[in-house]
Design a protein around this motif. Structure first.
Motif, mmCIF file in Angstrom:
data_model
loop_
_atom_site.group_PDB
_atom_site.id
_atom_site.type_symbol
_atom_site.label_atom_id
_atom_site.label_comp_id
_atom_site.label_asym_id
_atom_site.label_seq_id
_atom_site.Cartn_x
_atom_site.Cartn_y
_atom_site.Cartn_z
ATOM 1 N N ALA A 28 -27.391 -24.421 34.216
ATOM 2 C CA ALA A 28 -28.242 -25.507 34.764
ATOM 3 C C ALA A 28 -29.688 -25.155 34.845
ATOM 4 O O ALA A 28 -30.707 -25.927 34.494
ATOM 5 C CB ALA A 28 -28.015 -25.746 36.247
ATOM 6 N N THR A 59 -14.276 -17.755 41.191
ATOM 7 C CA THR A 59 -15.299 -18.990 41.586
ATOM 8 C C THR A 59 -16.684 -18.755 41.492
ATOM 9 O O THR A 59 -17.474 -19.378 40.942
ATOM 10 C CB THR A 59 -14.759 -19.373 42.764
ATOM 11 O OG1 THR A 59 -13.498 -19.426 42.937
ATOM 12 C CG2 THR A 59 -15.141 -20.698 43.188
ATOM 13 N N ILE A 60 -17.027 -17.362 41.851
ATOM 14 C CA ILE A 60 -18.464 -17.328 41.918
ATOM 15 C C ILE A 60 -18.950 -16.852 40.481
ATOM 16 O O ILE A 60 -19.994 -17.365 40.075
ATOM 17 C CB ILE A 60 -18.592 -16.003 43.025
ATOM 18 C CG1 ILE A 60 -18.259 -16.359 44.376
ATOM 19 C CG2 ILE A 60 -20.176 -15.395 42.917
ATOM 20 C CD1 ILE A 60 -18.549 -15.151 45.431
ATOM 21 N N LEU A 68 -23.796 -19.476 54.223
ATOM 22 C CA LEU A 68 -22.429 -20.349 54.112
ATOM 23 C C LEU A 68 -21.739 -19.246 53.134
ATOM 24 O O LEU A 68 -20.445 -19.185 53.318
ATOM 25 C CB LEU A 68 -22.839 -21.426 53.221
ATOM 26 C CG LEU A 68 -21.949 -22.536 53.044
ATOM 27 C CD1 LEU A 68 -21.206 -22.943 54.499
ATOM 28 C CD2 LEU A 68 -22.384 -23.730 52.608
ATOM 29 N N LEU A 69 -22.075 -18.722 52.264
ATOM 30 C CA LEU A 69 -21.319 -17.698 51.407
ATOM 31 C C LEU A 69 -20.687 -16.490 52.079
ATOM 32 O O LEU A 69 -19.527 -16.407 51.988
ATOM 33 C CB LEU A 69 -22.247 -17.043 50.378
ATOM 34 C CG LEU A 69 -21.833 -16.643 48.918
ATOM 35 C CD1 LEU A 69 -21.139 -17.748 48.346
ATOM 36 C CD2 LEU A 69 -22.994 -16.387 48.143
ATOM 37 N N ILE A 70 -21.570 -16.002 52.912
ATOM 38 C CA ILE A 70 -20.780 -14.911 54.142
ATOM 39 C C ILE A 70 -19.848 -15.512 54.829
ATOM 40 O O ILE A 70 -19.049 -14.841 55.377
ATOM 41 C CB ILE A 70 -21.933 -14.210 54.555
ATOM 42 C CG1 ILE A 70 -22.960 -13.551 53.677
ATOM 43 C CG2 ILE A 70 -21.419 -13.091 55.608
ATOM 44 C CD1 ILE A 70 -24.232 -12.742 54.356
ATOM 45 N N LYS A 110 -17.763 -18.107 37.892
ATOM 46 C CA LYS A 110 -17.872 -19.506 37.342
ATOM 47 C C LYS A 110 -19.255 -20.309 37.572
ATOM 48 O O LYS A 110 -19.931 -20.868 36.849
ATOM 49 C CB LYS A 110 -16.746 -20.117 37.606
ATOM 50 C CG LYS A 110 -16.204 -21.138 36.408
ATOM 51 C CD LYS A 110 -14.872 -21.490 36.847
ATOM 52 C CE LYS A 110 -14.587 -22.885 37.829
ATOM 53 N NZ LYS A 110 -13.468 -23.088 38.242
ATOM 54 N N ASN A 111 -19.377 -20.095 38.909
ATOM 55 C CA ASN A 111 -20.543 -20.897 39.507
ATOM 56 C C ASN A 111 -22.007 -20.094 38.966
ATOM 57 O O ASN A 111 -22.771 -20.937 38.701
ATOM 58 C CB ASN A 111 -20.710 -20.893 40.779
ATOM 59 C CG ASN A 111 -21.773 -21.752 41.446
ATOM 60 O OD1 ASN A 111 -21.803 -22.992 41.168
ATOM 61 N ND2 ASN A 111 -22.636 -21.387 42.157
ATOM 62 N N THR A 162 -27.995 -20.652 52.189
ATOM 63 C CA THR A 162 -26.981 -20.426 51.050
ATOM 64 C C THR A 162 -26.475 -19.259 51.278
ATOM 65 O O THR A 162 -25.162 -19.271 51.336
ATOM 66 C CB THR A 162 -27.809 -20.372 49.598
ATOM 67 O OG1 THR A 162 -28.448 -21.375 49.365
ATOM 68 C CG2 THR A 162 -26.777 -20.068 48.633
ATOM 69 N N GLU A 208 -31.259 -17.311 49.483
ATOM 70 C CA GLU A 208 -32.054 -18.121 50.233
ATOM 71 C C GLU A 208 -31.300 -18.548 51.761
ATOM 72 O O GLU A 208 -29.899 -18.588 51.590
ATOM 73 C CB GLU A 208 -32.113 -19.464 49.422
ATOM 74 C CG GLU A 208 -33.208 -19.522 48.527
ATOM 75 C CD GLU A 208 -33.790 -20.573 47.866
ATOM 76 O OE1 GLU A 208 -33.795 -21.783 48.566
ATOM 77 O OE2 GLU A 208 -33.557 -20.560 46.510
ATOM 78 N N LYS A 265 -17.532 -17.406 54.268
ATOM 79 C CA LYS A 265 -16.413 -17.522 53.607
ATOM 80 C C LYS A 265 -15.424 -16.107 53.667
ATOM 81 O O LYS A 265 -16.095 -15.293 53.866
ATOM 82 C CB LYS A 265 -16.466 -17.922 52.022
ATOM 83 C CG LYS A 265 -17.410 -19.412 51.956
ATOM 84 C CD LYS A 265 -16.609 -20.677 52.467
ATOM 85 C CE LYS A 265 -17.636 -21.704 52.290
ATOM 86 N NZ LYS A 265 -16.673 -22.655 53.125
ATOM 87 N N ARG A 311 -22.397 -21.689 35.633
ATOM 88 C CA ARG A 311 -23.077 -22.939 35.980
ATOM 89 C C ARG A 311 -24.341 -22.918 36.177
ATOM 90 O O ARG A 311 -25.230 -23.912 35.782
ATOM 91 C CB ARG A 311 -22.155 -23.866 37.127
ATOM 92 C CG ARG A 311 -21.818 -24.977 36.474
ATOM 93 C CD ARG A 311 -20.933 -25.939 37.237
ATOM 94 N NE ARG A 311 -20.434 -25.520 38.387
ATOM 95 C CZ ARG A 311 -19.167 -26.020 38.808
ATOM 96 N NH1 ARG A 311 -18.699 -26.899 38.178
ATOM 97 N NH2 ARG A 311 -18.354 -25.576 39.884
ATOM 98 N N GLU A 312 -24.993 -22.190 37.351
ATOM 99 C CA GLU A 312 -26.339 -21.841 37.476
ATOM 100 C C GLU A 312 -27.179 -21.515 36.145
ATOM 101 O O GLU A 312 -28.254 -22.054 36.070
ATOM 102 C CB GLU A 312 -26.420 -20.694 38.313
ATOM 103 C CG GLU A 312 -27.898 -20.470 39.137
ATOM 104 C CD GLU A 312 -28.111 -19.515 40.127
ATOM 105 O OE1 GLU A 312 -26.872 -19.006 40.537
ATOM 106 O OE2 GLU A 312 -29.091 -19.219 40.658
ATOM 107 N N ILE A 328 -14.620 -14.163 52.037
ATOM 108 C CA ILE A 328 -15.061 -12.972 50.828
ATOM 109 C C ILE A 328 -15.567 -11.645 51.478
ATOM 110 O O ILE A 328 -16.593 -11.906 52.295
ATOM 111 C CB ILE A 328 -15.606 -13.814 49.849
ATOM 112 C CG1 ILE A 328 -15.202 -15.079 49.574
ATOM 113 C CG2 ILE A 328 -15.373 -13.041 48.701
ATOM 114 C CD1 ILE A 328 -16.092 -15.965 48.836
#
Ligand SMILES: Nc1ncnc2c1ncn2[C@@H]1O[C@H](COP(=O)(O)OP(=O)(O)OP(=O)(O)O)[C@@H](O)[C@H]1O
Ligand SMILES: [Mg+2]
Lengths: 280, 310
Positions: free
Chosen positions: A14, A3-4, A92-94, A6-7, A89, A86, A96, A10-11, A98
């Motif tokens: 973008a 997932t990361i 929230l990531l931590i 893939k993101n 961000t 940041e 999870k 996307r980053e 994971i």
């Protein structure tokens, strides 16, 4: 993990990084078209000649642009770590389920895979054009996809660590620039140039020491070029020789690749350690 | 087993270039049961966010330890059934609302399948964001971002949700909706841990609160008990209370506050009844008897003031 990764793709997309890449491809590919057409017009007869021309076009291209492509890839991915860190961000990531190890490694691998895919497009299209135009199909040039990706991964470990330590992409870009265009070239030619006027042994030792521990993107390129032209590659020690006409030729060594990989592994291990201990 | 459990949890921040220390949290020990809505109150800088961050291992404690569902938070698996809305959360701005939910849902361990899509539809509908689902979140307003953040925290249907200022920037209608959603979640046996400044709101939502000041836990208890803590009864009469009756009341409770048509007493239920008997004997009619409650806000301001002067 996927997932990361893939993101991260996307980053990258973008951030319009790929537009930069494609402008670069377009220019290179156009130049190639002209160059190869010119050769055809001048009329090369034997197949051996064509092979020689293609090899020199390929190695010439890498000599000129290997470091530039590498540096460009580093610039375009340098903001990934600071933007991940940041406030709001990273929390929230931590939060999870994971591990921090997985988070950081996924970011690293995401960037490396993105560059790998870009290189498949860039090198692949150049190779396709050259092969179609010349009728000489040799996959050796495609090995530069791997070596560019590898050199990127090695240098990107520095970007990751600096990003973690300073939260800044500018500093990591500056350090990468210094390494690729100043420090590493200087260290590679330490024996043939610098040691001719630096005789002090302890200074020489420092140069040697730095040479062996730091990554060697330039020599990874030399190894690739040697593979393309079918030249010899030594195991441990590269040698630079000068012939009577003053032309230098290099016999690169696998050691450059190995020591660069070790450097990458060490820097990434420390990055993971640092990331796992830090308060956010 | 408790959903949240901490033991002497403490955090000391040291400024980088000086020896000055900030005690963001001191020996915080508490427990939260399953199905509770727990509210953490405190002035700015009290250490509320620091506590949540330590419970999620975003920040590491200087001393003490914390457990979620009986697992030490140092183990990332403790966070498997946990949702979190950070204060001032920031999502990748290049994603659409729908992609944000899908990304964080997958990070929470959801599978990218039709079930997740259904859940995303549901959450977007609940937050009134359905028409914005395909819009990049850089175009979202503050309140919309907050709602999306809430949707994110609940997406994987976690058993425990941490909300840091959940209604920050949300309009009154949205806030009411969020309150209803929180009650609905609670009714399904989920546990909610909430940080807020909005005391009236906390009073409406929470079962139990703790008040934090400068890193110290200064009050903790059920909302009902805390707000009813003051044992003051007010008796209102129809006829005015004359001088002679006043003196007789004073004989029962010397500290009673007596007005024209009102008697306030803290002397306990028996004395109050004594006063009422007296009034009735004097043919004074009683209009109302109230137990005075203080609002959470009054309580909060009082205890913080008291703590700061100590
Ligand atoms: N990374 C940090 N480094 C140093 N000090 C910090 C850090 N984070 C928080 N603090 C300090 O810790 C204390 C508690 O901060 P915290 O963010 O937990 O407060 P809060 O109760 O959430 O406040 P608010 O209501 O404003 O959100 C403050 O004094 C703050 O200055
Ligand atoms: Mg806070």
């Amino acid at each position: 993990m996927l997932t990361i990764i893939k993101n991260t793709f996307r980053e990258a997309l973008a951030k319009k990084i790929f537009i930069g890449y494609y402008i670069f491809y377009a220019i290179v590919v156009l130049i190639m078209l002209f160059a190869v057409n010119l050769d055809a017009v001048e009329g090369i007869v034997s197949f051996a000649d064509i092979k020689q021309v293609i090899i020199s076009v390929e190695t010439g291209f890498l000599s000129l642009s290997f470091n530039l492509i590498l540096f460009f890839s580093l610039i375009s991915t340098s903001s990934f770590i600071p933007s991940m860190l940041e406030k709001g961000t990273i929390d929230l990531l931590i939060s999870k389920p994971i591990s921090r190890f997985t988070i950081l490694m996924s970011k690293f691998l995401g960037a490396v895979l993105f560059v790998a895919v870009s290189m498949v497009f860039l090198i692949g299209s150049i190779w396709l054009i050259l092969s179609l135009k010349s009728g000489y199909w040799s996959p050796a040039f495609l090995s530069s996809i791997l070596s560019l990706t590898l050199a990127f991964a090695v240098m990107y470990s520095i970007t990751v660590l600096i990003g973690l330590l300073t939260n800044s992409s500018v500093i990591s870009i500056l350090i990468n620039f210094f390494m690729i265009f100043v420090l590493c070239p200087v260290l590679s030619i330490r024996e043939s140039v610098i040691f001719t006027f630096v005789k002090n042994e302890s200074v020489q030792f420092v140069f040697n020491f730095l040479y062996y521990i730091f990554p060697k993107p330039g020599e990874i390129k030399d190894v690739t070029n040697a593979m393309i032209s079918g030249d010899n590659i030594a195991m441990w020690k590269s040698t630079i020789t000068q012939n009577e006409m003053g032309l230098t030729s290099i016999e690169p060594a696998w050691m450059a690749v190995i020591s660069s990989l070790i450097f990458c592994a060490v820097v990434m291990s420390y990055s993971v350690y640092y990331f796992s201990k830090k308060d956010y | 087993m408790h959903v949240i459990e901490t033991q002497n949890l403490s955090k000391e921040y040291t400024a980088k270039f000086s020896k000055q220390k900030v005690n963001a949290l001191n020996d915080f020990t508490f427990k939260v049961k399953q199905g509770e809505i727990f509210g953490l109150l405190g002035p700015n800088g009290a250490g509320k966010t620091t506590l949540i961050k330590m419970l999620l291992a975003i920040t590491f404690p200087t001393r003490g330890d914390a457990k979620l569902f009986g697992t030490d938070v140092k183990n990332y698996k403790a966070k498997t059934k946990v949702g979190y809305l950070p204060e001032n959360h920031k999502f990748p701005s290049y994603l659409t609302g729908e992609q944000v939910l899908s990304y964080y849902g997958q990070l929470s361990g959801m599978k990218d399948d039709s079930n997740m899509t259904k859940r995303i539809d549901e959450m977007l509908g609940m937050m009134n964001l359905t028409q914005w689902r395909k819009t990049r979140i850089k175009k979202y307003s503050k309140g919309m971002m907050q709602k999306l953040g809430l949707a994110q925290s609940m997406l994987s249907d976690p058993d425990l949700i941490f909300l840091d200022e959940p209604t920050d920037g949300v309009d009154p209608i949205g806030r009411k909706e969020i309150r209803d959603i929180l009650h609905e979640i609670k009714s399904r046996g989920k546990t909610i841990f909430l940080n807020s400044h909005l005391l009236s709101e906390v009073e409406m939502i929470c079962d139990r609160v703790a008040i934090l000041n400068k890193g110290d836990l200064i009050k903790e208890g059920n909302v009902d008990d805390l707000t009813k803590a003051e044992n003051i009864f007010a008796v209102h009469t129809v006829e005015p209370i004359g001088m002679d009756i006043k003196q007789k009341v004073m004989a029962i409770d010397p500290n009673a506050g007596i007005g024209e048509n009102e008697i306030n007493s803290e002397a306990g239920i028996d004395k109050i009844n004594g006063i009422i008997d007296l009034l009735r004997a004097e043919k004074i009619r009683i209009q109302t008897i109230n137990q005075k409650t203080s609002t959470l806000e009054e309580l909060f301001i009082n205890v913080i003031k008291k703590d700061n002067t100590n």
